[in-house]
Design an enzyme around this catalytic site. Structure first.
Site, PDB file in Angstrom:
ATOM      1  N   TYR A 173     -87.858  53.207 -97.288  1.00 11.10           N
ATOM      2  CA  TYR A 173     -87.453  51.988 -97.988  1.00 11.10           C
ATOM      3  C   TYR A 173     -88.498  50.893 -97.829  1.00 11.10           C
ATOM      4  CZ  TYR A 173     -84.451  48.003 -99.274  1.00 11.10           C
ATOM      5  OH  TYR A 173     -83.923  46.874 -99.851  1.00 11.10           O
ATOM      6  N   ASN A 219     -84.123  43.134-109.550  1.00  9.52           N
ATOM      7  CA  ASN A 219     -83.271  43.137-108.364  1.00  9.52           C
ATOM      8  C   ASN A 219     -82.700  44.507-108.032  1.00  9.52           C
ATOM      9  OD1 ASN A 219     -81.242  41.909-106.355  1.00  9.52           O
ATOM     10  ND2 ASN A 219     -79.925  42.855-107.883  1.00  9.52           N
ATOM     11  N   ILE A 274     -78.435  40.368 -95.529  1.00  8.01           N
ATOM     12  CA  ILE A 274     -77.594  39.680 -96.514  1.00  8.01           C
ATOM     13  C   ILE A 274     -76.237  40.372 -96.596  1.00  8.01           C
ATOM     14  CG2 ILE A 274     -77.464  38.837 -98.878  1.00  8.01           C
ATOM     15  CD1 ILE A 274     -79.865  37.780 -97.228  1.00  8.01           C
ATOM     16  N   THR A 318     -73.725  41.733 -98.422  1.00  9.27           N
ATOM     17  CA  THR A 318     -73.458  42.249 -99.764  1.00  9.27           C
ATOM     18  C   THR A 318     -72.622  43.518 -99.655  1.00  9.27           C
ATOM     19  OG1 THR A 318     -75.356  43.772 -99.911  1.00  9.27           O
ATOM     20  CG2 THR A 318     -75.768  41.455-100.427  1.00  9.27           C
ATOM     21  N   LYS A 348     -90.757  48.839-100.739  1.00 10.34           N
ATOM     22  CA  LYS A 348     -90.733  47.388-100.882  1.00 10.34           C
ATOM     23  C   LYS A 348     -92.101  46.761-100.616  1.00 10.34           C
ATOM     24  CE  LYS A 348     -86.416  46.676-102.050  1.00 10.34           C
ATOM     25  NZ  LYS A 348     -86.055  46.057-103.348  1.00 10.34           N
TER      26      LYS A 348
END
Length: 262
Positions: free
Chosen positions: A151, A85, A184, A186, A155
């Site tokens: 990024y 993660n 998300i 976070t 991924k």
């Protein structure tokens, strides 16, 4: 107790999605070994209690990863589950403005870190008869997104490594899957520092078919399913958990305030 007596190693377990996964797995009966570069995984482990330990480790450092896996084996005897993660967003900007330093750091954590953890995790699982690996990828690996070239490339590499490893280790009874989160709520979102959930007025996310922010617990639920025996016939999958982002993308750009792709 879907993970009763399973041993799970979770990277990036000090906050956000990783913290949610650590708590969910422990609640489902797993022994948890959490790692974070900040050392916050030790605090999360203390919250969970005696079935968890926390380790400070940089997944981009091969020696740290080797030590993480060895520590888990020494503490609990084996590794049944590995959740990769740990992630680093890096600078979000047009490709021509990206620096080599940003490219290197994003790929060190998001791609090379997954490689290191899978390498040593697989070696451990092969010795004990199999296991489940869940890589936390991103919806930006599935579709293009403005200012996310570096990024997104890292991924996308995670997804392809997931597929290839699923083929490499099927005979060893090791399943390898990925979860691809979208927007998300976070710690990567500045506003989230003041509220654990999106407050009224910023809870909607234009351009997402399910018009709201996702929550870390929803990613934890997907990771739990793929890690558990309920997903025993699933390997090589890249599961979007993105509110429909990857099928209903509207071209919303990185300049939108508060938006973060985990």
């Amino acid at each position: 107790m879907r993970l009763h007596n399973k041993v799970a190693v979770i990277t990036g377990a000090g906050s956000g999605i990783g913290e949610a996964i650590a708590h969910r797995f422990a609640a489902e009966g797993a022994y948890v070994v959490g790692a974070s570069i900040s050392g916050r995984a030790e605090k999360v482990a203390a919250e969970i209690g005696g079935s968890a330990i926390g380790i400070k480790a940089d997944v981009g450092d091969e020696d740290d990863v080797r030590r993480l896996i060895t520590t888990a084996e020494d503490a609990f005897g084996r590794i049944d589950i590995l959740v990769n993660n740990a992630g680093f967003g890096g600078g979000l900007m047009p490709l021509h403005e990206q620096t080599t330093e940003n490219w290197d750091r994003v790929h060190d954590v998001n791609l090379k870190g997954v490689f290191f953890c899978m390498k040593y995790g697989v070696l451990s699982m092969r010795r004990t008869g199999g296991g489940s690996i869940v890589n936390i990828s991103s919806a930006t690996s599935l579709v293009g997104f403005k200012h996310h070239s570096v990024y997104g490339a890292a991924k996308a590499g995670v997804n392809q490594m997931t597929r290839a490893a699923a083929l490499d280790y099927a005979d060893d009874r090791i399943r390898v899957n990925a979860v691809c989160p979208g927007t998300i709520w976070t710690g990567l979102v500045p506003m989230s520092q003041e509220s654990p959930e999106p407050p009224p007025g910023v809870d909607r996310v234009p351009g997402i078919p399910i018009d709201r922010w996702g929550l870390s617990d929803e990613i934890a639920s997907a990771a739990l399913f793929l890690a558990s025996d309920e997903a025993s016939y699933i390997t090589g999958a890249a599961l979007p958990v993105d509110g429909g982002y990857s099928i209903g993308y509207s071209g919303m750009g990185a300049e939108n305030p508060g938006r973060s792709i985990d």
